[in-house]
Write a protein that holds these residues in place. Structure first.
Motif, short mmCIF file in Angstrom:
data_model
loop_
_atom_site.label_atom_id
_atom_site.label_comp_id
_atom_site.label_asym_id
_atom_site.label_seq_id
_atom_site.Cartn_x
_atom_site.Cartn_y
_atom_site.Cartn_z
N VAL A 414 0.72 -1.19 0.12
CA VAL A 414 0.07 0.16 -0.09
C VAL A 414 1.05 1.29 0.07
CG1 VAL A 414 -0.15 0.07 2.49
CG2 VAL A 414 -2.15 1.29 1.02
N VAL A 418 -1.65 7.29 3.14
CA VAL A 418 -1.95 6.55 4.45
C VAL A 418 -0.87 6.71 5.28
CG1 VAL A 418 -3.09 4.73 3.18
CG2 VAL A 418 -0.85 4.54 3.57
N ILE A 437 -6.04 -1.10 4.90
CA ILE A 437 -5.93 0.37 5.19
C ILE A 437 -5.94 0.34 6.47
CG2 ILE A 437 -7.43 2.42 5.05
CD1 ILE A 437 -6.20 2.05 2.51
N PRO A 443 -6.23 6.27 6.14
CA PRO A 443 -5.88 7.30 5.35
C PRO A 443 -5.90 8.67 5.71
CG PRO A 443 -8.42 6.99 5.25
CD PRO A 443 -7.78 6.01 6.20
N ALA A 447 -6.13 12.61 2.09
CA ALA A 447 -6.58 11.61 0.94
C ALA A 447 -7.48 11.71 -0.26
CB ALA A 447 -6.70 10.15 1.68
N LEU A 449 -10.42 10.29 -1.85
CA LEU A 449 -11.18 9.08 -1.46
C LEU A 449 -12.17 8.70 -2.65
CD1 LEU A 449 -11.97 9.38 2.48
CD2 LEU A 449 -10.04 8.24 1.11
N ALA A 452 -9.48 5.12 -5.66
CA ALA A 452 -8.24 4.47 -5.65
C ALA A 452 -7.88 3.37 -6.65
CB ALA A 452 -8.12 4.00 -4.08
N LEU A 470 -12.70 4.42 -3.04
CA LEU A 470 -12.39 3.97 -1.57
C LEU A 470 -13.04 4.56 -0.53
CD1 LEU A 470 -10.12 2.79 0.05
CD2 LEU A 470 -8.85 4.98 -0.21
N THR A 490 -2.73 1.78 -4.19
CA THR A 490 -2.45 3.44 -4.25
C THR A 490 -3.51 4.11 -3.82
OG1 THR A 490 -0.93 2.69 -6.33
CG2 THR A 490 -1.36 4.87 -5.64
N VAL A 491 -3.31 4.91 -2.73
CA VAL A 491 -4.39 6.14 -2.53
C VAL A 491 -3.72 7.17 -2.44
CG1 VAL A 491 -5.53 6.70 -0.09
CG2 VAL A 491 -4.90 4.35 -0.58
N TYR A 492 -4.42 8.04 -3.26
CA TYR A 492 -3.97 9.40 -4.11
C TYR A 492 -4.12 10.29 -3.00
CZ TYR A 492 -3.50 6.73 -8.50
OH TYR A 492 -3.23 5.75 -9.28
N SER A 493 -3.33 11.25 -3.11
CA SER A 493 -3.66 12.55 -2.26
C SER A 493 -4.06 13.75 -3.03
CB SER A 493 -2.29 13.06 -1.42
OG SER A 493 -1.24 13.57 -2.55
#
Length: 796
Positions: A414, A418, A437, A443, A447, A449, A452, A470, A490-493
């Protein structure tokens, strides 16, 4: 052949010792290989026997141990030369080509060169087996390492079990009321001889037993020796030790008989013989004494545990036999010592792995591959990790240990927005997005949401991407997603999805530049980030420029940039409207310079004025005449025509006399910052330089013409450029002599002037003949007449 080699080696040693010991006594260790080779050449003419040479050496003061060392050195040099010859022979052999079949020839006989040439053109070749690299046998480097020599230490205390024999030397020291000393040597009959006493038999006795026997006999000469109250004592110690002969047979590199120190052990003898050869056993080395095996040596005990319990001391006529190895097993791949190991009966693969130091950190231990030779072909076996302890290798087996695959069986990753990005394990066979997560501490606040992604490999290893909301998964509005091995979430900002937001400020602030935009930022805030206003800053007409962002929608006014101008309170008070103007991303603030702000400027006046020094320029229209007035005017000895103005390292010629007569003159220049006006004293000389006979300074004479001063310097030189004579006035202004028709108009010569007569370049000074000069003069006269005629026609 081996017998012949041994005879030759012994003969060479005899000659060498004779040559070496016939010189002044030196330590054997100090002799270089080159010196020994020289001694060998000199000794070849000697006909002495080995016994005679040893006797001569002892007469020179050398001991039996020294002679043994010399034999050892000779053996080592002989081994080195033999290996070099073998290597050369192998090289020559490998370069040859062996062909099968017969060569067809024509009439006549071909010479050798032609036959060799024809053989080299044959297509069939046989590969020399000596070209193949030899496999490393475990333990072989013990006898090939030049840093090891296994020489016995002759400086140690005499071993308790050491038995005396012929050529051993004993030192007898008597002290106390009687002092005496004897050095005796055990004779071939096993006795020692002390003055006035019959021979004492000590052969086969330990030093302790021999000491008791010798002291008992010495009491005939020294009554009560070593008895309480006698007042005299004796100590008997071992001096130089004897040499013994041992024989090494079987599978050793250099079998034969060796003369060594009586303190030598099995290792010493094996090292001298080069150790076991490629067919020799390291696990079964037998020491035979009086036709009986007294010890069997396993070198692996020493190599693995430094155990020397079987490294016994040798005795005269001992035989060391190195047998054939029973089984060779090769370990290759991911083991710490990939080599060929010798296995004895009953040993398993677990034992061989222990000899190899075990597996490396990345060894694939689940299954090992064994390549085995059968009576007809090769055979492969797979040995599981459970079978290692029971599998017994056979001779010729080659066991390969592979490397683990560079991938994980239960890893998921991940990354992004996060709190704890990284790799995690799939536990209990299943991990979902929501669980992952949670393990990553949730997150971050920034993040994104809404979307993702999961990067995954299909069954055929093609890449695929899975996108999902997400936020809805975390809130339970969508079903959770199960993760597979090697999935990457992948959790984008929000920051990563937009351009870096900034605001800029330029102009009259202490630290202009670009700053990170923050929501709610005001104009006064960015001024504070820029360390406040400069002194020259204007609080009025502050400009803000802003982008017009439409994202493709129609803009009725067709504006691209919005510009707003406003005033601000210099104290940056919150109540001020301008200070509280709110900024947006990418705004640019410009702070103007106050129109009435001026940094102090100054000029300098030096020389013949009443108040020389630095003066400020109070206004922009300040001129030279104003500066002279501020300096109190000129002194009587001030020389106006010699005044010079320096500006930016450049000389500016000024006519100060004209400026003072007429302040409105164009020569009355405006002053600039750091101008420097220099007014000298009255100068009384005229300097002449260049193409004159005598470059000199001449006193100024009122009424003298230019030619008068030239005559005072002796006139022109041969190469003077008379047409381009000029006068450099004291104020730096130069005036050139002019001609009008046939008339010369000379510049005025003032006090302090310099008359400069240029000279022709070097390439024009030389090489011009008289005819060329006459021709040039005629041409100039012709041009002058032509011009005169033209002027007359124009004036009519």
């Amino acid at each position: 052949m081996k017998l012949f080699s041994r005879i030759l080696l012994t003969l060479s040693f005899i000659l060498l010792v004779h040559a070496a010991f016939s010189q002044a006594k030196r330590k054997v260790e100090d002799l270089s290989d080159e010196e020994i080779a020289t001694f060998f050449e000199r000794a070849q003419s000697s006909g002495m026997t080995e016994a005679q040479l040893e006797k001569a050496a002892k007469a020179q003061g050398y001991t039996s141990a020294d002679i043994a060392k010399m034999r050892s050195r000779l053996t080592q040099i002989g081994d080195t030369k033999t290996k070099e010859k073998t290597t050369t022979a192998k090289s020559k052999t490998s370069s040859k080509r062996t062909v099968s079949g017969k060569l067809s020839t024509k009439k006549g006989t071909k010479n050798t060169d032609e036959e060799d040439s024809e053989e080299l053109t044959m297509e069939e070749e046989e590969i020399d087996s000596t070209q193949l690299p030899k496999k490393k046998i475990y333990g072989a480097n013990l006898f090939n390492n030049k840093k090891l020599n296994f020489e016995p230490d002759l400086r140690i205390a005499t071993p308790v079990n050491y038995t005396l024999g012929p050529d051993d030397e004993l030192n007898i020291d008597i002290f106390g009321e009687v002092m005496d000393n004897y050095t005796v040597t055990v004779s071939p009959e096993g006795t020692v001889k002390i003055l006035n006493l019959s021979p004492i038999y000590v052969n086969g006795l330990t030093v302790e037993a021999a000491s008791a026997r010798i002291v008992s006999r010495l009491r005939q000469l020294y009554q009560g020796l070593n008895r309480p109250g006698s007042g005299s004592s004796a100590i008997i110690t071992l001096g130089n030790v004897r040499s013994i002969k041992v024989t090494l047979v079987g599978e050793v590199e250099n079998p034969g008989s060796y003369t060594i120190s009586s303190l030598a052990t099995v290792f010493n003898a094996l090292y001298l013989a080069g150790g076991p050869n490629e067919n020799g056993s390291y696990r079964s080395i037998r020491v035979i004494r009086n036709n009986k095996v007294v010890r069997t040596l396993d070198l692996y005990d020493f190599l693995l545990k430094a155990d020397q319990k079987d490294n016994i001391q040798l005795k005269d006529q001992d035989i060391i036999r190195v047998g054939d190895f029973d089984s060779h097993v090769e370990l290759a791949g991911e083991v710490r010592r990939p080599m060929v190991f010798e296995a004895v009966k009953g040993e398993t693969l677990k034992d061989i792995l222990r000899y190899a130091g075990g597996f490396t950190d990345k060894a694939y231990t689940y299954s090992l591959t064994v390549r085995r030779n059968t009576s007809r072909e090769l055979k492969l076996l797979n040995i599981t990790q459970d079978e290692v302890a029971t599998f017994q290798p056979q001779n010729g087996d080659s066991i390969s240990v592979g490397k683990i695959i560079e991938r994980y069986e239960n890893r998921v990753t991940v990354s992004g927005a996060v709190f704890r990005p990284g790799v995690f394990a799939i536990e209990n066979g299943l991990t979902t997005v929501k669980e992952l997560i949670k393990r990553a501490e949730g997150p971050r606040e920034n993040a994104f949401l809404n979307r993702a992604t999961i990067s995954r490999r299909k069954e055929n290893y093609d890449p695929e991407m899975i996108s999902f909301d997400l936020g809805k998964v975390l809130r339970g509005e969508l079903a959770d997603i199960a993760l597979h091995r090697e999935d990457s979430l992948t959790v984008y900002s929000l920051d990563s999805l937009r351009e870096y937001q900034k605001v800029s400020i330029f102009g009259e602030v202490n630290k202009p530049g670009i700053f990170e935009f923050r929501a709610g930022m005001k104009v006064a805030d960015i001024i504070l980030l820029a360390k406040g206003f400069k002194e020259a800053a204007s609080y009025a007409k502050i400009e803000l420029s802003r982008r017009v962002i439409t994202h493709g929608s129609d803009n009725a006014t067709n504006e691209k940039i919005i510009v707003k101008t406003f005033d601000i309170d210099g104290s940056l008070n919150i109540s001020n409207e301008g200070s509280q103007y709110e900024l947006k991303p990418f705004d640019i603030i410009s702070i103007r310079r106050s129109p009435n702000y001026e940094v102090q400027r100054g000029v300098t006046i030096e020389g013949m004025v009443n108040y020389p020094g630095r003066y400020a320029i109070p206004k922009d229209d300040q001129k030279i005449a104003d500066l002279i007035f501020e300096a109190g005017g000129l002194k009587p000895e001030g020389y106006l025509d010699g005044a010079i103005l320096y500006r930016d390292s450049t000389v500016v010629g000024v006519k100060l006399s004209e400026i003072l007569r007429n302040p409105e003159s164009k020569n009355n220049l405006l002053l600039m910052e750091n101008d420097r006006l220099v007014i000298p004293r009255v100068l009384e000389t005229v300097k002449l330089s260049g193409g004159v006979q005598n470059p000199i300074a001449i006193a100024f004479v009122e009424g003298y013409s230019l030619q008068d001063y030239l005559d005072g310097a002796g006139g022109y030189t041969e190469y003077a450029d008379k047409k381009n004579v000029y006068v450099k006035a004291p104020n730096g202004i130069s005036t050139k002599r002019r001609r009008f028709l046939f008339f010369k108009i000379n510049p005025k010569v003032l006090p302090g002037s310099e008359i400069v007569v240029p000279e022709f370049p070097t390439n024009m000074k030389k090489g011009m003949t008289t005819a060329e000069a006459v021709g040039l003069s005629s041409a100039l006269v012709s041009v002058a007449l032509t011009l005169t005629t033209l002027i007359n026609n124009l004036t009519k």
